[in-house]
Design a protein around this motif. Structure first.
Motif, short mmCIF file in Angstrom:
data_model
loop_
_atom_site.label_atom_id
_atom_site.label_comp_id
_atom_site.label_asym_id
_atom_site.label_seq_id
_atom_site.Cartn_x
_atom_site.Cartn_y
_atom_site.Cartn_z
N GLY A 1 -38.47 -10.67 16.61
CA GLY A 1 -37.76 -10.33 17.84
C GLY A 1 -37.37 -11.53 18.71
O GLY A 1 -36.71 -11.36 19.73
N LYS A 2 -37.78 -12.73 18.34
CA LYS A 2 -37.43 -13.89 19.16
C LYS A 2 -36.03 -14.39 18.80
O LYS A 2 -35.67 -14.45 17.63
N ASN A 3 -35.26 -14.76 19.83
CA ASN A 3 -33.95 -15.38 19.63
C ASN A 3 -34.12 -16.89 19.67
O ASN A 3 -34.64 -17.43 20.65
N ILE A 4 -33.69 -17.56 18.60
CA ILE A 4 -33.94 -19.01 18.49
C ILE A 4 -32.65 -19.76 18.17
O ILE A 4 -31.95 -19.44 17.20
N VAL A 5 -32.34 -20.77 18.99
CA VAL A 5 -31.20 -21.65 18.74
C VAL A 5 -31.72 -22.92 18.05
O VAL A 5 -32.70 -23.53 18.51
N VAL A 6 -31.07 -23.28 16.96
CA VAL A 6 -31.45 -24.49 16.20
C VAL A 6 -30.25 -25.43 16.16
O VAL A 6 -29.14 -25.00 15.84
N THR A 7 -30.46 -26.71 16.46
CA THR A 7 -29.38 -27.69 16.29
C THR A 7 -29.62 -28.47 15.00
O THR A 7 -30.74 -28.52 14.48
N ALA A 8 -28.55 -29.08 14.48
CA ALA A 8 -28.61 -29.85 13.22
C ALA A 8 -29.13 -28.99 12.07
O ALA A 8 -29.91 -29.45 11.23
N ALA A 9 -28.71 -27.73 12.07
CA ALA A 9 -29.25 -26.77 11.09
C ALA A 9 -28.55 -26.82 9.74
O ALA A 9 -28.89 -26.08 8.83
N GLY A 10 -27.58 -27.72 9.60
CA GLY A 10 -26.81 -27.76 8.34
C GLY A 10 -27.58 -28.34 7.18
O GLY A 10 -27.29 -28.03 6.02
N GLN A 11 -28.53 -29.21 7.46
CA GLN A 11 -29.29 -29.83 6.36
C GLN A 11 -30.62 -30.37 6.88
O GLN A 11 -30.86 -30.39 8.09
N GLY A 12 -31.46 -30.81 5.96
CA GLY A 12 -32.71 -31.48 6.32
C GLY A 12 -33.68 -30.62 7.11
O GLY A 12 -33.81 -29.41 6.87
N ILE A 13 -34.33 -31.25 8.09
CA ILE A 13 -35.38 -30.58 8.87
C ILE A 13 -34.83 -29.37 9.63
O ILE A 13 -35.46 -28.31 9.70
N GLY A 14 -33.62 -29.52 10.20
CA GLY A 14 -33.02 -28.41 10.96
C GLY A 14 -32.79 -27.19 10.08
O GLY A 14 -33.08 -26.06 10.48
N ASN B 1 -37.44 -16.44 8.24
CA ASN B 1 -38.45 -15.80 7.39
C ASN B 1 -39.60 -15.21 8.19
O ASN B 1 -40.33 -14.33 7.71
N GLU B 2 -39.79 -15.72 9.42
CA GLU B 2 -40.85 -15.20 10.29
C GLU B 2 -40.33 -14.10 11.22
O GLU B 2 -41.00 -13.71 12.17
N GLY B 3 -39.10 -13.64 10.98
CA GLY B 3 -38.59 -12.48 11.73
C GLY B 3 -37.73 -12.79 12.93
O GLY B 3 -37.33 -11.87 13.65
N ALA B 4 -37.43 -14.09 13.18
CA ALA B 4 -36.62 -14.44 14.35
C ALA B 4 -35.14 -14.15 14.10
O ALA B 4 -34.68 -14.12 12.95
N ASN B 5 -34.39 -13.96 15.20
CA ASN B 5 -32.93 -13.94 15.14
C ASN B 5 -32.50 -15.39 15.35
O ASN B 5 -32.66 -15.94 16.44
N VAL B 6 -31.98 -15.99 14.29
CA VAL B 6 -31.71 -17.44 14.34
C VAL B 6 -30.22 -17.71 14.56
O VAL B 6 -29.37 -17.17 13.85
N PHE B 7 -29.95 -18.55 15.56
CA PHE B 7 -28.60 -19.00 15.88
C PHE B 7 -28.53 -20.47 15.47
O PHE B 7 -29.00 -21.35 16.20
N LEU C 1 -25.43 -22.51 4.41
CA LEU C 1 -26.63 -21.88 5.01
C LEU C 1 -26.41 -20.38 5.15
O LEU C 1 -27.28 -19.56 4.82
N LYS C 2 -25.23 -20.01 5.65
CA LYS C 2 -24.90 -18.59 5.88
C LYS C 2 -24.85 -17.81 4.57
O LYS C 2 -25.35 -16.68 4.48
N LYS C 3 -24.24 -18.44 3.55
CA LYS C 3 -24.09 -17.77 2.25
C LYS C 3 -25.48 -17.44 1.67
O LYS C 3 -25.70 -16.34 1.15
N ASP C 4 -26.39 -18.40 1.77
CA ASP C 4 -27.72 -18.21 1.19
C ASP C 4 -28.65 -17.41 2.10
O ASP C 4 -29.69 -16.91 1.65
N ASN C 5 -28.31 -17.36 3.40
CA ASN C 5 -29.19 -16.67 4.38
C ASN C 5 -28.31 -15.82 5.30
O ASN C 5 -28.07 -16.18 6.45
N PRO C 6 -27.83 -14.68 4.80
CA PRO C 6 -26.86 -13.88 5.58
C PRO C 6 -27.38 -13.44 6.94
O PRO C 6 -26.58 -13.16 7.84
N ASN C 7 -28.71 -13.41 7.12
CA ASN C 7 -29.26 -12.97 8.42
C ASN C 7 -29.14 -14.03 9.51
O ASN C 7 -29.34 -13.73 10.68
N ILE C 8 -28.84 -15.25 9.10
CA ILE C 8 -28.75 -16.33 10.10
C ILE C 8 -27.33 -16.39 10.64
O ILE C 8 -26.36 -16.41 9.89
#
Ligand SMILES: NC(=O)c1ccc[n+]([C@@H]2O[C@H](COP(=O)([O-])OP(=O)(O)OC[C@H]3O[C@@H](n4cnc5c(N)ncnc54)[C@H](O)[C@@H]3O)[C@@H](O)[C@H]2O)c1
Length: 247
Positions: A7-20, A29-35, A47-54
């Protein structure tokens, strides 16, 4: 998935590769709504293709107007994970003013814009968690040829503590993670671009007491903890996830 971020809404920067990227996936995977945001649309598409929920959105974290507009459309944000960063190679003598400005812009100003954008939302909802990626090369330890990188990553720790102090009464936590050397696409580029890539790889590994690089997933695991309600008493801290480099 154990639902620690359900249920948590989470914004991630630099999410295209690496640590992000690894962290965006771990949050999901822990149930967050990830932006997930990044300056690179191509890697976001993967990222979107492999993880449609993100949810993915192209965002340059150093562009003040774009960052302000991005947050205008957001209501609830429980966690901000700031991973944008760039490694400049060289001592102060190889760091031209343009290198200094670029690194300060990417490594510090991006976090200033992102934190300034998210804080009014977190204040309004009376809570939140901000996680900033620093480095073991920072105020903790000096490394050769990491002059402006170490300078900016030390500043990230200062920025983190200042925000933690200012907003502790509003139930907003702000922490940083200081990784050791972690395998990522940009690390691989640094190795490939060195005069002797085989030796460069050996040198990177040799400075790690555990004798290996970290994985992005090992950093993500700590980010999940800091984002979760397991960490509700933790603020202003810097957690070293560095294979012993700071011992
Ligand atoms: N890899 C390591 O060994 C290591 C060690 C310590 C700290 N860090 C820090 O971890 C963070 C991530 O590094 P990494 O090596 O995992 O990833 P990376 O360097 O391989 O990827 C960085 C990502 O940031 C994005 N990006 C760059 N500028 C941007 C901007 N202005 N706006 C939005 N996105 C932008 C890139 O498109 C890319 O997807 C950085 O802050 C880095 O300094 C990395």
């Amino acid at each position: 998935m154990s639902g620690r971020l359900e249920g948590k809404n989470i914004v991630v920067t630099a999410a295209g590769q690496g640590i992000g990227k690894a962290t965006a996936i771990a949050f999901c995977n822990e149930g967050a709504n990830v932006f997930a945001t990044d300056i690179n649309q191509e890697t976001l598409n993967i990222l979107k293709k492999d993880n449609p929920n993100i949810d993915v959105f192209k965002l340059d974290s150093t562009d003040k107007t774009s960052v302000e507009n991005y947050f205008k459309h957001m209501n609830q944000i429980d966690v901000l994970f700031n991973a944008v960063g760039f490694v400049h190679h060289g001592t102060i003598l190889e760091c031209e003013e343009k290198d200094w400005d670029f690194s300060c812009n990417v490594n510090i100003k991006s976090m200033y814009y992102m934190c300034k954008g998210v804080l009014p939302i977190m204040i309004k909802q009376n809570g939140g968690s901000i996680i900033n990626i620093s480095s073991c090369a920072s105020s903790f330890k000096g490394f050769p040829n990491r002059f402006v990188y170490g300078t900016t990553k030390g500043a990230v720790i200062g920025l983190t503590k200042a925000i933690a102090a200012d907003f502790v009464k509003q139930n907003i936590r702000c922490n940083s993670i200081a990784p050791g050397t972690v395998y990522s696409p940009s690390w691989q580029d640094r190795v490939n671009q060195s005069p002797d890539p085989v030796q460069a790889k050996k040198d990177f590994i040799a400075r790690q007491p555990m004798g290996r690089l970290g994985t992005a997933e090992e950093i993500a695991a700590v980010a999940v903890y800091l984002a979760s309600d397991d960490a509700t008493f933790t603020t202003g801290s810097t957690i070293h996830v560095d294979g012993g480099i700071s011992i």
